[in-house]
Motif scaffolding. Structure first.
Motif, PDB file in Angstrom:
ATOM      1  N   LEU A 548       0.816  -1.215   0.000  1.00  0.00           N
ATOM      2  CA  LEU A 548       0.000   0.000   0.000  1.00  0.00           C
ATOM      3  C   LEU A 548       0.847   1.262   0.000  1.00  0.00           C
ATOM      4  N   GLY A 549       2.047   1.190   0.579  1.00  0.00           N
ATOM      5  CA  GLY A 549       2.909   2.364   0.681  1.00  0.00           C
ATOM      6  C   GLY A 549       2.772   3.052   2.024  1.00  0.00           C
ATOM      7  N   PHE A 550       3.914   3.447   2.589  1.00  0.00           N
ATOM      8  CA  PHE A 550       3.919   4.108   3.897  1.00  0.00           C
ATOM      9  C   PHE A 550       3.547   5.584   3.740  1.00  0.00           C
ATOM     10  N   PRO A 551       3.035   6.195   4.824  1.00  0.00           N
ATOM     11  CA  PRO A 551       2.679   5.652   6.136  1.00  0.00           C
ATOM     12  C   PRO A 551       1.351   4.880   6.064  1.00  0.00           C
ATOM     13  N   VAL A 552       1.150   4.007   7.079  1.00  0.00           N
ATOM     14  CA  VAL A 552      -0.052   3.173   7.101  1.00  0.00           C
ATOM     15  C   VAL A 552      -0.698   3.221   8.483  1.00  0.00           C
ATOM     16  N   VAL A 553      -1.902   2.633   8.539  1.00  0.00           N
ATOM     17  CA  VAL A 553      -2.665   2.501   9.775  1.00  0.00           C
ATOM     18  C   VAL A 553      -2.949   1.019   9.993  1.00  0.00           C
ATOM     19  N   LEU A 554      -2.830   0.546  11.220  1.00  0.00           N
ATOM     20  CA  LEU A 554      -3.239  -0.809  11.571  1.00  0.00           C
ATOM     21  C   LEU A 554      -4.477  -0.749  12.443  1.00  0.00           C
ATOM     22  N   LYS A 555      -5.477  -1.584  12.124  1.00  0.00           N
ATOM     23  CA  LYS A 555      -6.718  -1.647  12.898  1.00  0.00           C
ATOM     24  C   LYS A 555      -7.028  -3.090  13.246  1.00  0.00           C
TER      25      LYS A 555
END
Length: 932
Positions: A548-555
């Motif tokens: 997806l490419g940084f930055p990312v979110v984890l849920k």
């Protein structure tokens, strides 16, 4: 020349509409039985009989008392069967336990209706509820209508009928009053004598075992003596019936409601009093807006608004111009105006210039227009004329305070004459007045009232009334504005995808859908969602982040937990692989500690979306116990519960209703563009709300759903993006027939299907939509004079037939009480849609019957369309469980008579009319092949 296929019954204008009134036996009975009539002083039975015989209503009264041969000198009968002639109305005033048996006797005797005054039913608990079940079972056996139980009774002041135990009968007038509280009825009655207010009907509705709000609204809507309907309500009862009736009647007769239970404490009191559940007050407000009903908060405002809406035109906007001879009262009026949702009109440059020519130099030069304390009558009228012509104003308020140079009586005379010279119209704008003071202004008030100018002691009261008028007008416009038609996208909505997802989750015994599943539901209905990637370990999470490419979110990914932030299930702004691994472990640890490791199934990885001036919104739906599914829109994000900037609406929505929902919020002002920032794409947001509404309507197993946040980005490249979604389904034990009904029936897609005409052209026969107004205009242009004459029994000009006020009512229908089909043809040459035929089935108020009408464009007659449309209307009637369908046809309209006979109607011919009738209970089952 071809014989036009068309015939009568126009729901908006047809003067030949059926005159039958199912509640006529209640309000205009010829014979009344007073069951429980008594000579005991102070008893309900004695007061009832005295009221019936003391106010001649043109009918006969029969006392029924098994213990007496006569009551108050009138021959009494031991039971209803002994009464010597058929009884229209039975008034029952006996102990609750005896009422089911009495109702059984009434049915056997052929009594048409009953008013049950007795108390002791559902308000006392299970025993009373069982008595009600027995009563309604008997009533249905005899097709009787019932008002009550636990009510004061009913009055028809114009005929003299007083079927109550109130001490006096109301004055005759033009207000239809309905109250759920008998005690309030007596208080209002006393007040009405002091204020000289008259009524067309005065009804204590009680606990609404049978006759409800909808029945009475329809009855009063058809009553020529009723100009407005005023309601005191404690519980809504049958929500769909109320909304259907109110929406139909409110356009021609104002409906003003005061609803008890706005606060939590009051709501609990109303429950104990009526034995009914009370839903959210916000939802009730939304329902009133959707049906064109005006809600007020004070009993005095009920009748104020009934008066002013009957006397004055509705304002087209919220802008009020105030003309005053004193600054202070103008400021007070302004404060109330702006505090309750109105606006102070901004004077145009031309209006200021005109006012400068007729007013002293020291006038206020702004609105409120302070014409100074020495104002003579001419100064008032000069200022009023200029203000009325100003296009920036929607209404006028004239304030007078008695000062040494001011004559309240002469000023009122001048205003009266000034308005009379202009035919009573002020450029279509309402005019209100506040004559402040005591005895010295009373003569002026009387003069203004005689000129249909409502007067108020205090200017802030007048400003509040203007805002109520605007609110009423705003509600009606929202119902009947022509919405935009959404463009169909290929494959949307993908109902089957959503249904399969929901079925899978339910088979697993789950009620909570994962975030991924929830977003798939949204995507199936064309609602854009942020890209997501599922990871069940750290390595997969890193792989997803690289993809997806940084930055990312984890849920958190869980099949049981829906509020992720409560258990530490969200980690934001992760810039590299190490951060992703740490975040994965942190979420797993936190969820295990706070909720148990079994609730952790992994994470979803999503791109980190920067706000960058975007707005966080919330869109959702939940269940109200009275109205079923309701929609929510407003400011979103983590502080959604703190700001509580939200609007509630009932599904289904169209683009107009979606925009009105948005307008109820504070965030809407920002979405339009603020402080130099560009607006968001409001049309796209409308479309998203409509599609979300469609999702809620079609996927009935969804109990709760929300998108929070929905990111709305402004500017030309702005977008809408669902960052998070949550869906909760009904529990596995809930059956489909237990799912709550929508308060407003959605578009009936089951009646949409193609059909081929004799010449090979294919049309889509479908229910009409509000968006069809433009196509309806073109349809009427194709009709010959003969077709129009056969349809309406007289020639109606094209300009009248295509007027917006008429077509909006014919296109924007309530599918629960009316069904209109159109034959929709897409012209292969022009690539535009055309309506070739219209068929309509209109339910009759209070009876399980309908009238039908059909009209076919002259160029497409003799293609079988008339027969096909009529067959479909018959099948719809059967599907909707109607007993009978009728119509009235001109003798010259031979083609329509042939078609009617061909599909099973019986014709009764008279000199000037042919009546067609089909009994749906008696005919054999029809094929449903043509109606899917």
């Amino acid at each position: 020349m071809q014989t036009p296929i068309s015939f009568t019954t126009d729901p908006a204008y047809d003067i030949l509409r059926s005159e039958r009134q199912p509640l006529g036996s209640i309000f205009t009975p010829k014979t009344v039985a007073a069951i429980g009539a008594s000579e005991q002083v102070g008893s309900v039975g004695r007061t009832l009989l005295w009221n019936l015989i003391g106010n001649p209503f043109g009918g006969t009264v029969y006392p029924v008392n098994p213990k007496r041969n006569s009551v108050m000198g009138i021959k009494a009968y031991p039971n209803i069967a002994a009464v010597p002639e058929p009884v229209d109305l039975a008034i029952i005033a006996t102990p609750a336990a005896t009422v089911p048996g009495i109702m059984s006797e009434c049915v056997e005797a052929g009594v048409k209706s009953a008013v049950i005054l007795s108390a002791g039913f559902k308000e006392i608990g299970p025993l009373g509820i069982e008595l009600e079940h027995q009563i309604i079972e008997q009533a249905r056996r005899g097709r009787m209508r019932i008002i009550g139980p636990n009510c004061l009774g009913i009055m028809n002041p114009h005929t003299g009928l007083n079927a109550t135990f109130a001490p006096n009968i109301a004055r005759p007038g033009n207000v239809g009053f309905i109250s759920q509280s008998g005690a309030l009825c007596t208080s209002i009655l006393d007040w009405s004598f002091r204020e000289n207010v008259g009524f067309s009907a005065f009804v204590s509705i009680g606990s609404m075992l049978d006759v409800g709000w909808g029945d009475l609204i329809y009855y009063l809507g058809d009553d020529p003596r009723t100009q407005s309907i005023v309601i005191y309500m404690e519980s809504i009862g049958d929500a769909r019936s109320f909304l259907s009736a109110a929406r139909e009647v409110a356009l021609t007769k104002p409906i003003i409601v005061i609803k008890a239970g706005r606060t939590e404490a009051a709501a609990k009191a109303a429950v104990s009093h009526t034995g009914s559940l009370t839903g959210s007050d916000e939802v009730l407000d939304a329902a009133f807006r959707r049906s064109g009903v005006l809600r007020v908060t004070r009993i005095s405002e009920l009748f104020n608004m009934a008066e002013v809406l009957a006397k004055q035109p509705r304002p087209k906007g919220p802008r009020l111009t105030i003309i005053t001879n004193a600054g202070g009262p103008g400021v007070l009026a302004t404060d109330m105006l702006t505090a309750t949702g109105g606006e102070l009109a901004e004077l145009s440059e031309s209006a200021i210039a005109d006012l400068n020519r007729v007013l002293p130099p020291f006038w206020s030069h702004s609105n409120p227009i302070d014409i100074l304390g020495d104002a003579q009558p001419e100064r008032f009228t000069n200022a009023l004329e200029i203000a009325a012509k100003d296009p920036g104003s929607d209404g006028l308020l004239v304030i007078l305070t008695p000062q040494s140079m001011t004559d309240p009586t002469q000023t009122a005379e001048h205003l009266k004459a000034f308005i009379k010279e202009r035919g009573g119209a002020m450029h279509g704008k309402p005019i209100l007045a506040s004559w402040m003071g005591g005895a010295e202004v009373m003569a002026g008030e009387a003069i203004l009232n005689s000129a249909s100018i409502p007067t108020y002691i205090y200017p802030d009261s007048a400003a509040r009334v203007f805002n109520y008028m605007w609110q009423y007008s705003y509600n009606l416009r929202g119902i009947y504005e022509t919405p935009a038609l959404l463009e169909d996208r290929d494959g949307l909505p993908s109902r089957s995808i959503a249904e399969e997802l929901i079925d899978t989750v339910r088979r697993e015994g789950r009620t909570v859908m994962t975030e991924v599943e929830s977003k798939q539901i949204l995507a199936a209905y064309g609602i854009p969602t942020v890209k997501s990637c599922v990871a069940t370990n750290e390595d997969e999470a890193v792989d997803c982040a690289n993809l997806l490419g940084f930055p990312v979110v984890l849920k958190l990914l869980s099949k049981t937990l829906t509020h992720k932030t409560d258990v530490g299930g969200v980690q934001l702004n992760l810039m590299d692989a190490d951060a992703v691994r740490w975040a994965y472990r942190a979420i797993e640890t936190s969820v295990s500690e706070k909720a148990g490791g079994e609730n952790f199934l992994g994470v979803t990885v999503q791109p980190m979306i920067r706000l960058d001036g975007s707005y966080e919104l919330i869109v959702g739906s939940s269940i109200d116990p009275q109205f079923g599914s309701v929609l929510l829109f407003g400011s979103g994000g983590q502080l959604v519960e703190v700001f509580k900037d939200r609007a509630i609406a009932l599904p289904p929505l169209n683009t107009t209703l979606a925009r009105r929902m948005m307008e109820q919020t504070q965030i809407y002002k920002a979405l339009k563009g603020v402080r130099g920032r560009p607006p968001v794409d409001l049309a796209a947001l409308e479309e998203l709300l409509v599609r979300f509404s469609q999702l809620v309507v079609e996927q009935r197993w969804i109990k709760e759903i929300d998108i929070n946040p929905l990111l709305a980005s402004p500017g030309e490249k702005g977008s809408l993006l669902a960052l998070d979604a949550r869906v909760v389904l009904y529990e596995p034990h809930v059956r489909e027939d237990e799912l709550p009904k929508l308060a407003i029936r959605p578009y009936p897609t089951q009646y949409v299907s193609p059909w081929t005409m004799k010449d090979g052209k294919t049309v889509t026969i479908r229910p009409i939509r509000p968006e069809d107004e433009t196509l309806s205009v073109q349809f009427h242009k194709t009709l010959s004079e003969q077709s129009v004459y056969f349809r309406y029994f007289h020639l109606v000009k094209l300009s009248q037939r295509i007027a917006h006020e008429r077509l909006m009512r014919l296109c924007f229908i309530d599918y629960d009480c009316e069904m209109a089909l159109v034959a929709d043809y897409k012209n292969p040459i022009t690539e535009t849609h055309e309506i070739l035929a219209v068929g309509r089935l209109s339910r009759q108020h209070g009876v399980n019957e309908a009238e039908y009408s059909i009209m076919v464009s002259d160029a497409f007659q003799r293609q079988g369309l008339g027969t096909e449309m009529l067959q479909r209307l018959i099948q719809i009637g059967r599907n909707e469980k109607l007993d009978r369908i009728t119509a009235e046809i001109l003798p010259e309209n031979v083609a329509m008579q042939r078609i009617s006979e061909k599909v099973g109607f019986r014709l009764k011919r008279a000199m000037d009319l042919v009546k067609a009738e089909i009994d749906l209970r008696a005919i054999a089952s029809l094929s449903t092949d043509k109606v899917n």
